[in-house]
Design a protein around this motif. Structure first.
Motif, short mmCIF file in Angstrom:
data_model
loop_
_atom_site.label_atom_id
_atom_site.label_comp_id
_atom_site.label_asym_id
_atom_site.label_seq_id
_atom_site.Cartn_x
_atom_site.Cartn_y
_atom_site.Cartn_z
N PRO A 85 60.95 85.80 23.76
CA PRO A 85 60.89 84.83 22.65
C PRO A 85 59.30 84.10 22.91
O PRO A 85 59.11 83.90 24.02
CB PRO A 85 61.89 83.95 22.75
CG PRO A 85 62.43 84.03 24.42
CD PRO A 85 62.15 85.24 24.96
N HIS A 86 58.80 84.23 21.79
CA HIS A 86 57.41 83.42 21.85
C HIS A 86 57.02 82.97 20.43
O HIS A 86 57.95 83.04 19.42
CB HIS A 86 56.36 84.76 22.03
CG HIS A 86 56.40 85.41 23.16
ND1 HIS A 86 56.10 84.88 24.53
CD2 HIS A 86 56.41 86.63 23.37
CE1 HIS A 86 56.09 85.66 25.33
NE2 HIS A 86 56.46 86.85 24.73
N CYS A 122 52.26 78.88 23.26
CA CYS A 122 53.56 79.29 22.81
C CYS A 122 54.53 78.14 23.16
O CYS A 122 54.56 77.53 24.32
CB CYS A 122 53.73 80.66 23.65
SG CYS A 122 55.49 81.23 23.64
N VAL A 124 57.53 78.43 23.73
CA VAL A 124 58.36 78.83 25.11
C VAL A 124 57.54 78.76 26.32
O VAL A 124 58.05 78.10 27.36
CB VAL A 124 59.05 80.08 24.87
CG1 VAL A 124 59.97 80.69 25.76
CG2 VAL A 124 59.67 80.17 23.43
N HIS A 125 56.42 79.16 26.38
CA HIS A 125 55.85 79.24 27.68
C HIS A 125 54.67 78.30 27.72
O HIS A 125 54.03 78.45 29.10
CB HIS A 125 55.12 81.05 27.61
CG HIS A 125 56.13 81.83 27.73
ND1 HIS A 125 56.53 82.61 26.69
CD2 HIS A 125 57.22 82.05 28.54
CE1 HIS A 125 57.67 83.47 26.90
NE2 HIS A 125 58.16 83.16 28.16
N MET A 129 50.40 80.69 28.43
CA MET A 129 50.32 81.46 27.15
C MET A 129 49.38 80.93 26.08
O MET A 129 50.03 79.88 25.36
CB MET A 129 51.66 81.87 26.74
CG MET A 129 51.47 83.15 25.91
SD MET A 129 53.31 83.75 25.63
CE MET A 129 53.07 84.61 24.25
CU CU Z 1 55.75 82.96 24.88
#
Ligand code: CU
Length: 136
Positions: A85-86, A122, A124-125, A129
């Motif tokens: 997921p991103h 991102c 999520v990251h 990222m």
């Molecule tokens: Cu990501």
């Protein structure tokens, strides 16, 4: 008369030699200039999201940050790949509308009517990222 003729010949030969030298130099410079264009070769503003933890510019191959320069009024398009997921999350100022988090496939497009340097990551990251869209 005879002296004058041979002088003329020497001058003409010197001119030819200089000319040849110039041509050689120009050719060398042209070859050197060809090395500049590395990268993906895709359209400007196309960015791959994933397949690992990365944004990758389809145009020049840069990643984390993926850096793309696009003209004012044009569109950046992100394309999801892979299974993680991103999202595309605008950070700082100037900002743009962030995408939701999604997985696997799909695209997200943003049109940039105002010049500026737009940073994103991102959701999520986070800072692992990252990317930048330079609009000019
Ligand atoms: Cu990501």
């Amino acid at each position: 008369m005879r002296l004058r003729n041979s002088l003329f010949t020497i001058i003409a030969l010197a001119g030819l030699a200089a000319c040849g030298s110039n041509n050689y130099g120009t050719g060398g410079g042209g070859v050197g200039g060809g090395g500049g264009g590395g990268g993906g070769g895709g359209p400007v503003g196309s960015v791959t999201v994933g397949s690992g933890i990365q944004f990758v510019s389809g145009h020049n191959g840069t990643m984390n940050p993926a850096v793309d320069t696009i003209p004012v009024g044009s569109t950046a398009t992100w394309t999801w790949t892979g299974s993680l997921p991103h999202s595309v999350q605008s950070v700082g100022s100037p900002s743009f509308v962030s995408s939701g988090t999604r997985t696997g496939s799909g695209t997200y497009a943003v049109t940039f009517p105002v010049a500026g340097t737009y940073q994103y990551n991102c959701a999520v990251h986070g800072s692992l990222m990252t990317g930048t869209i330079v609009v000019q």
